[in-house]
Design an enzyme around this catalytic site. Structure first.
Site, PDB file in Angstrom:
ATOM      1  N   CYS A   2       0.842  -1.184   0.000  1.00  0.00           N
ATOM      2  CA  CYS A   2       0.000   0.000   0.000  1.00  0.00           C
ATOM      3  C   CYS A   2       0.882   1.239   0.000  1.00  0.00           C
ATOM      4  O   CYS A   2       2.093   1.165   0.158  1.00  0.00           O
ATOM      5  CB  CYS A   2      -0.905   0.012   1.232  1.00  0.00           C
ATOM      6  SG  CYS A   2      -2.009  -1.411   1.360  1.00  0.00           S
ATOM      7  N   GLY A  28      -0.854   0.609  -5.031  1.00  0.00           N
ATOM      8  CA  GLY A  28      -2.152   0.008  -4.780  1.00  0.00           C
ATOM      9  C   GLY A  28      -3.226   0.599  -5.656  1.00  0.00           C
ATOM     10  O   GLY A  28      -3.376   1.821  -5.712  1.00  0.00           O
ATOM     11  N   ASN A 101       0.647   0.510   5.927  1.00  0.00           N
ATOM     12  CA  ASN A 101       1.263  -0.287   4.870  1.00  0.00           C
ATOM     13  C   ASN A 101       2.061  -1.402   5.530  1.00  0.00           C
ATOM     14  O   ASN A 101       2.935  -1.148   6.355  1.00  0.00           O
ATOM     15  CB  ASN A 101       2.190   0.586   4.023  1.00  0.00           C
ATOM     16  CG  ASN A 101       2.990  -0.227   3.016  1.00  0.00           C
ATOM     17  OD1 ASN A 101       2.525  -1.246   2.520  1.00  0.00           O
ATOM     18  ND2 ASN A 101       4.186   0.225   2.714  1.00  0.00           N
ATOM     19  N   GLY A 102       1.737  -2.643   5.193  1.00  0.00           N
ATOM     20  CA  GLY A 102       2.461  -3.771   5.757  1.00  0.00           C
ATOM     21  C   GLY A 102       1.546  -4.928   6.069  1.00  0.00           C
ATOM     22  O   GLY A 102       0.446  -5.044   5.518  1.00  0.00           O
ATOM     23  N   TYR A 257      10.955  -4.039  -7.740  1.00  0.00           N
ATOM     24  CA  TYR A 257       9.691  -3.936  -8.465  1.00  0.00           C
ATOM     25  C   TYR A 257       8.791  -2.790  -8.037  1.00  0.00           C
ATOM     26  O   TYR A 257       8.295  -2.037  -8.871  1.00  0.00           O
ATOM     27  CB  TYR A 257       8.928  -5.255  -8.332  1.00  0.00           C
ATOM     28  CG  TYR A 257       7.561  -5.260  -8.992  1.00  0.00           C
ATOM     29  CD1 TYR A 257       7.438  -5.445 -10.365  1.00  0.00           C
ATOM     30  CD2 TYR A 257       6.406  -5.075  -8.258  1.00  0.00           C
ATOM     31  CE1 TYR A 257       6.189  -5.452 -10.980  1.00  0.00           C
ATOM     32  CE2 TYR A 257       5.157  -5.081  -8.855  1.00  0.00           C
ATOM     33  CZ  TYR A 257       5.055  -5.272 -10.221  1.00  0.00           C
ATOM     34  OH  TYR A 257       3.821  -5.275 -10.817  1.00  0.00           O
ATOM     35  N   THR A 303       9.400  -1.612 -15.394  1.00  0.00           N
ATOM     36  CA  THR A 303      10.351  -1.618 -14.289  1.00  0.00           C
ATOM     37  C   THR A 303      11.735  -2.055 -14.746  1.00  0.00           C
ATOM     38  O   THR A 303      12.747  -1.591 -14.208  1.00  0.00           O
ATOM     39  CB  THR A 303       9.859  -2.562 -13.170  1.00  0.00           C
ATOM     40  OG1 THR A 303       8.487  -2.299 -12.896  1.00  0.00           O
ATOM     41  CG2 THR A 303      10.660  -2.374 -11.906  1.00  0.00           C
ATOM     42  N   ASP A 365      13.364  -9.066 -17.561  1.00  0.00           N
ATOM     43  CA  ASP A 365      12.256  -8.767 -16.649  1.00  0.00           C
ATOM     44  C   ASP A 365      12.824  -8.507 -15.265  1.00  0.00           C
ATOM     45  O   ASP A 365      13.921  -8.966 -14.934  1.00  0.00           O
ATOM     46  CB  ASP A 365      11.253  -9.923 -16.603  1.00  0.00           C
ATOM     47  CG  ASP A 365       9.839  -9.435 -16.281  1.00  0.00           C
ATOM     48  OD1 ASP A 365       9.681  -8.250 -15.904  1.00  0.00           O
ATOM     49  OD2 ASP A 365       8.891 -10.233 -16.415  1.00  0.00           O
ATOM     50  N   ASP A 366      12.052  -7.763 -14.446  1.00  0.00           N
ATOM     51  CA  ASP A 366      12.535  -7.474 -13.094  1.00  0.00           C
ATOM     52  C   ASP A 366      12.503  -8.716 -12.214  1.00  0.00           C
ATOM     53  O   ASP A 366      13.357  -8.904 -11.353  1.00  0.00           O
ATOM     54  CB  ASP A 366      11.711  -6.346 -12.465  1.00  0.00           C
ATOM     55  CG  ASP A 366      10.222  -6.596 -12.543  1.00  0.00           C
ATOM     56  OD1 ASP A 366       9.723  -7.473 -11.820  1.00  0.00           O
ATOM     57  OD2 ASP A 366       9.549  -5.916 -13.342  1.00  0.00           O
TER      58      ASP A 366
END
Length: 504
Positions: A2, A28, A101-102, A257, A303, A365-366
């Protein structure tokens, strides 16, 4: 994952928070919310959807006040109901609202304790509501009014003792001010900004520094692991270390990412970290694939673009943009269902055929999570005329679930779980597959801040820095995160929405 924002200002903050949320929308896309304090009352608007869709003019006009917090959300497990959108609110003591966030790894035990011992009812499945009530309960134990900074910091110290996992949060207490703190390992990011308006200091907290840049705040510093900051409604700033044995171990996947390249997290440039990833991976490709014919290096946007450019320079090969991205389709990694992810890949990317025709292509790709996207993109490259398609991942093999707020799927849905590189390569249909080494990834990111002695790398290593993750918890997480469980949850939510619609 988030994104959170908090501002204590001297002028209206509604537009500032809105603008800040738009630049961390990548964290998000499921829901968004803003709450402000106006005339000693909370003004709240939250709903499912992107920031631009959730907030209309009528909502912004109602969100008055010079102090506020905001949130953008995607669900790590369970429901994506609008009732789970943040910020959350509790009316006692005083009135507190919070954005988080978490992920709390002892959420179930806390939920039971809050009900049985503290008589607190929880109305959602969100661990953020649990965190809010734990904080409120600790603040409630203070006997003073108004609360002193010591009361607030003591409450945060108690919260650190009670909860486990990863968390960065901003909260507001009616009549007092804004509180923010970060878990003792600093797993989830949080930074502080400041600006002067008419001689008065205004403060801002955000998940990424780019949010500060977007609204004209100057970056001051990162919030330290375990640290709490308290800013009164009058703009007086206090801070204190509230955790014992705090050690910075930031999530390395932020740099791979999630974070924007123009952000700095814990003194590390995300862009610089990705350039270093390209150098390290390029050197490995050069070393281990010296006999492999490669005509062109093409990133899987976006990314990996900076990583791919550096790899092309190391290999002395042409760098080309071979895919056009539809920017109006969400990030497939954070979409809730496997079927939805599969359908979205073709809508999200389209190949530029002339960059593939009759060429041996190295795609960058990442990371590779489920392998769904990789398989389809490799086929797209072949359909566009590539004679051979190789794939390189800037991150190591993702073999383990994330328990700290990233929706790494069920273990059985991780393509690298229990498989070696050759098996993964066969499943995705590439002519060759190579992964970054974990030591190289840590070195690439850590170069930006040598003070960091360790990163949170559990998805690659299976080692969880909080030292509280056991088999039973991982099995519980598995039951929540597999796509079949999410499908049932989505169906249940559709039925609930239908019932509400019929009642109205």
């Amino acid at each position: 994952m988030c994104g959170i924002v908090g501002i204590v200002g001297s002028t209206p903050v509604n537009q500032l928070i809105y603008d800040a949320l738009t630049v961390i929308q990548h964290r998000g896309q499921d829901a968004a919310g803003i709450v402000t304090i106006d005339q000693n009352c909370f003004r709240l608007r939250k709903a499912n959807g992107l920031v631009r869709d959730v907030f209309q003019t009528k909502h912004m006009q109602r969100l008055q006040g010079s102090v506020g917090i905001g949130h953008v959300r995607y669900p790590t497990a369970g429901s994506s109901s609008a009732s789970e959108a943040q910020p959350f609110y509790v009316n006692s003591p005083f009135g507190i609202t919070l954005a988080h966030n978490g992920n709390l790894t002892n959420a179930n035990a806390l939920r039971d304790s809050l009900f049985v011992q503290d008589r607190r009812h929880l109305n959602t499945t969100s661990d953020s509501e649990i965190l809010l009530n734990v904080l409120a309960n600790q603040i409630d134990k203070s006997l003073s009014y108004p609360l002193s900074k010591e009361d607030i910091f003591n409450a945060v110290c108690a919260v650190h003792q009670e909860i486990k996992g990863a968390y960065a949060l901003v909260a507001m207490i009616i009549g007092h001010g804004m509180l923010a703190f970060r878990d003792p390992h600093g797993i989830r990011p949080l930074c502080l900004g400041q600006r002067e308006i008419d001689g008065k200091s205004e403060y801002m907290l955000a998940s990424e520094s780019v949010a500060l840049d977007a609204v004209g705040f100057e970056f001051v510093r990162d919030i330290a692991p375990g640290e709490a900051v308290y800013i009164t409604l009058e703009g007086v700033f206090y801070s204190q270390q509230c955790a014992k044995s705090a050690v910075l171990s930031p999530c390395i996947f932020e740099f791979v990412y999630f974070a924007r390249p123009d952000s700095f997290i814990d003194k590390i440039s995300v862009y610089g970290a990705r350039v270093n990833m390209g150098k390290k991976l390029g050197a490995k490709i050069q070393r281990e694939w010296k006999d492999v014919e490669i005509d062109v290096v093409i990133p899987i946007p976006e990314t990996s673009c900076d990583i791919a450019l550096e790899i092309a320079q190391v290999l002395n090969k042409p760098y080309r943009q071979g895919f056009v991205k539809n920017r109006y389709v969400g990030r497939t990694f954070i979409m809730p269902g496997q079927q939805q992810r599969r359908q979205s890949v073709r809508r999200k990317l389209n190949a530029i055929r002339c960059e593939f025709k009759d060429k041996a292509v190295l795609l960058i790709d990442d990371s590779i999570v489920r392998g769904t996207t990789s398989e389809q993109i490799i086929q797209m490259a072949r359909d566009a005329g590539a004679k051979r398609v190789y794939l390189a991942s800037a991150a190591p093999e993702i073999r383990y679930p994330n328990v700290y707020g990233i929706d790494m799927p069920s273990v059985n849905e991780l393509i690298a779980h229990g498989r070696e590189v050759d098996e993964i390569n066969q499943i995705i249909g590439a002519d060759g597959l190579i992964f970054q080494d974990l030591n190289d990834l840590e070195a690439a990111v850590g170069e930006g801040n040598p003070e960091i002695v360790s990163f949170e790398t559990s998805v690659f290593s299976g080692k969880y820095v909080t030292n509280d993750i056991h088999k039973e918890y991982l099995e519980y997480l598995e039951s929540l995160r597999n796509d079949s469980s999410k499908m049932i949850s989505e169906q249940q939510q559709d039925l609930a929405n239908l019932e509400i619609y019929n009642e109205n």
